[in-house]
Design a protein around this motif. Sequence first.
Motif, PDB file in Angstrom:
ATOM      1  N   GLY A   1       0.825  -1.205   0.000  1.00 54.80           N
ATOM      2  CA  GLY A   1       0.000   0.000   0.000  1.00 54.80           C
ATOM      3  C   GLY A   1       0.859   1.254   0.000  1.00 54.80           C
ATOM      4  N   GLY A   2       0.271   2.356   0.451  1.00 55.76           N
ATOM      5  CA  GLY A   2       0.946   3.651   0.369  1.00 55.76           C
ATOM      6  C   GLY A   2       2.233   3.725   1.176  1.00 55.76           C
TER       7      GLY A   2
ATOM      8  N   GLY B   1      -9.494   4.040   0.388  1.00 59.26           N
ATOM      9  CA  GLY B   1      -9.148   4.461  -0.979  1.00 59.26           C
ATOM     10  C   GLY B   1     -10.260   5.266  -1.632  1.00 59.26           C
ATOM     11  N   LEU B   2     -11.482   4.906  -1.284  1.00 57.14           N
ATOM     12  CA  LEU B   2     -12.631   5.575  -1.889  1.00 57.14           C
ATOM     13  C   LEU B   2     -12.616   7.088  -1.632  1.00 57.14           C
ATOM     14  CD1 LEU B   2     -15.327   5.183  -3.352  1.00 57.14           C
ATOM     15  CD2 LEU B   2     -16.387   4.877  -1.111  1.00 57.14           C
ATOM     16  N   ALA B   3     -12.085   7.487  -0.473  1.00 57.46           N
ATOM     17  CA  ALA B   3     -12.051   8.926  -0.159  1.00 57.46           C
ATOM     18  C   ALA B   3     -11.273   9.682  -1.242  1.00 57.46           C
ATOM     19  CB  ALA B   3     -11.419   9.148   1.217  1.00 57.46           C
TER      20      ALA B   3
ATOM     21  N   ILE C   1      -1.142  -2.100 -11.909  1.00 59.31           N
ATOM     22  CA  ILE C   1      -2.350  -2.067 -11.073  1.00 59.31           C
ATOM     23  C   ILE C   1      -3.137  -3.368 -11.262  1.00 59.31           C
ATOM     24  CG2 ILE C   1      -4.517  -0.847 -10.612  1.00 59.31           C
ATOM     25  CD1 ILE C   1      -3.030   1.728 -10.979  1.00 59.31           C
ATOM     26  N   GLU C   2      -2.961  -4.263 -10.306  1.00 54.95           N
ATOM     27  CA  GLU C   2      -3.586  -5.588 -10.368  1.00 54.95           C
ATOM     28  C   GLU C   2      -4.868  -5.556  -9.533  1.00 54.95           C
ATOM     29  OE1 GLU C   2      -3.074  -8.443 -12.045  1.00 54.95           O
ATOM     30  OE2 GLU C   2      -4.776  -9.195 -10.885  1.00 54.95           O
ATOM     31  N   GLN C   3      -5.995  -5.571 -10.256  1.00 55.58           N
ATOM     32  CA  GLN C   3      -7.304  -5.423  -9.580  1.00 55.58           C
ATOM     33  C   GLN C   3      -7.595  -6.552  -8.604  1.00 55.58           C
ATOM     34  OE1 GLN C   3      -9.882  -3.083 -10.180  1.00 55.58           O
ATOM     35  NE2 GLN C   3      -8.494  -1.831 -11.397  1.00 55.58           N
ATOM     36  N   SER C   4      -7.106  -7.753  -8.899  1.00 54.28           N
ATOM     37  CA  SER C   4      -7.501  -8.891  -8.055  1.00 54.28           C
ATOM     38  C   SER C   4      -6.978  -8.748  -6.624  1.00 54.28           C
ATOM     39  CB  SER C   4      -7.030 -10.206  -8.677  1.00 54.28           C
ATOM     40  OG  SER C   4      -5.623 -10.260  -8.643  1.00 54.28           O
ATOM     41  N   PHE C   5      -5.953  -7.927  -6.430  1.00 52.41           N
ATOM     42  CA  PHE C   5      -5.449  -7.730  -5.070  1.00 52.41           C
ATOM     43  C   PHE C   5      -6.509  -7.074  -4.171  1.00 52.41           C
ATOM     44  CE2 PHE C   5      -0.786  -7.541  -6.619  1.00 52.41           C
ATOM     45  CZ  PHE C   5      -0.664  -8.910  -6.452  1.00 52.41           C
ATOM     46  N   LEU C   6      -7.462  -6.388  -4.783  1.00 51.50           N
ATOM     47  CA  LEU C   6      -8.463  -5.684  -3.975  1.00 51.50           C
ATOM     48  C   LEU C   6      -9.499  -6.643  -3.389  1.00 51.50           C
ATOM     49  CD1 LEU C   6      -9.138  -2.492  -6.141  1.00 51.50           C
ATOM     50  CD2 LEU C   6      -7.389  -2.889  -4.411  1.00 51.50           C
TER      51      LEU C   6
ATOM     52  N   GLN D   1      -3.525   2.279  -5.217  1.00 50.12           N
ATOM     53  CA  GLN D   1      -3.770   2.180  -6.662  1.00 50.12           C
ATOM     54  C   GLN D   1      -4.242   3.519  -7.227  1.00 50.12           C
ATOM     55  OE1 GLN D   1      -6.251  -1.224  -7.650  1.00 50.12           O
ATOM     56  NE2 GLN D   1      -4.609  -2.645  -7.131  1.00 50.12           N
ATOM     57  N   VAL D   2      -5.129   4.197  -6.498  1.00 49.28           N
ATOM     58  CA  VAL D   2      -5.702   5.428  -7.065  1.00 49.28           C
ATOM     59  C   VAL D   2      -4.933   6.687  -6.673  1.00 49.28           C
ATOM     60  CG1 VAL D   2      -8.031   4.479  -7.250  1.00 49.28           C
ATOM     61  CG2 VAL D   2      -7.387   5.764  -5.189  1.00 49.28           C
TER      62      VAL D   2
END
Length: 352
Positions: free
Chosen positions: A98-99, A175-177, A159-164, A128-129
């Motif tokens: 992560g960050g 992350g949504l924020a 950016i590998e989506q499956s990690f989410l 990711q974002v």
Amino acid sequence: MNTLNSISYPIYFENTLTELVKFINQGNYSRFFILTDENTGKYCLPIIRKHIDKLDNFDIIEINAGEESKNIDFCVGVWKMLIDFSADRQSLLINLGGGVISDLGGFVASTYKRGIDFVHVPTTLLSQVDASVGGKTGIDMDNIKNIIGTFTQPKAVFIEQSFLETLPARQILSGLAEMLKHGLICDASYWSQLKNSDLKKPSAELVYKSVEIKNKVVIEDPHEKGIRKSLNFGHTIGHAVETYSLVNDENPLTHGEAIAIGMICEARLSNIKIGLSDADLTEIYETINGLYPKYEIAETCYKTLYNIMLKDKKNQSGKINCTLLTSIGHCSIDNICTEDELCESLRYYSAL
Ligand code: GLY
């Protein structure tokens, strides 16, 4: 989803781990190192290992998970490991996490032997974002977030989506924020799209859109001289609340939870200072309050929060500098805010 081109590097969204192996093979690297924390070491590294199994010129470096690791002591630990492993200038650091991992790993790589190549494989929605794109590297010091660091671009981002899929709901909200922020500062239709989506599980398309927005801003202004400051909306108050919570709470706020509070307060500042309409302000706080838990901020803490804000690296000549909104989808940078105004916005949040 097309690969995005950033300042000097690609951001991959498809076949990411195959692209990572291709990147390593084509890079002529003497060795590579994968920086993980105990979570990504457990959940994400095994997935990567399946792809890099045939390669034998790598080592793993693991640090503790969490913002508490984002300091110079952990950098020294990683630098020592690189020295022990005889990492030369042709080495590559892969930041898998992560960050904290991308910020700290980027900083370690950008300073080791005056700089070695690094790439990010962000594993949280937040990284990711936000953190993986734009070349900000850094660590915290004296409870001041990201106060030490460099602008150094990665060589690629995967950016590998499956990690989410395995992330706890609280991490998704964190992350949504930043995604909500992207809509608020420059894209009203994206904000509406977000509001009408299942935000417990943001789609790949929404993640892509956020990265696209962030990437456009950082390409225009890599060193945050102007428009990149728009990305700081919610972060002046948000960082102070986050720092306060890290020091004082047993179960501290996530970055996104703190930024959510910061965005409500800074939307209020926008309303009183630069004419954000009452309707937009209401829409912002109703949306954010509907998603994030309420956090009690006692009036007696305001002075402490203000003192934290005074140390913010975004300040100019000792004045607190905020990015505010003129309307949903439009922002204004470099607004000086007084202690009274900042406290009033905290009071506003608490009264909602
Ligand atoms: N996280 C804000 C920026 O990258 O500028």
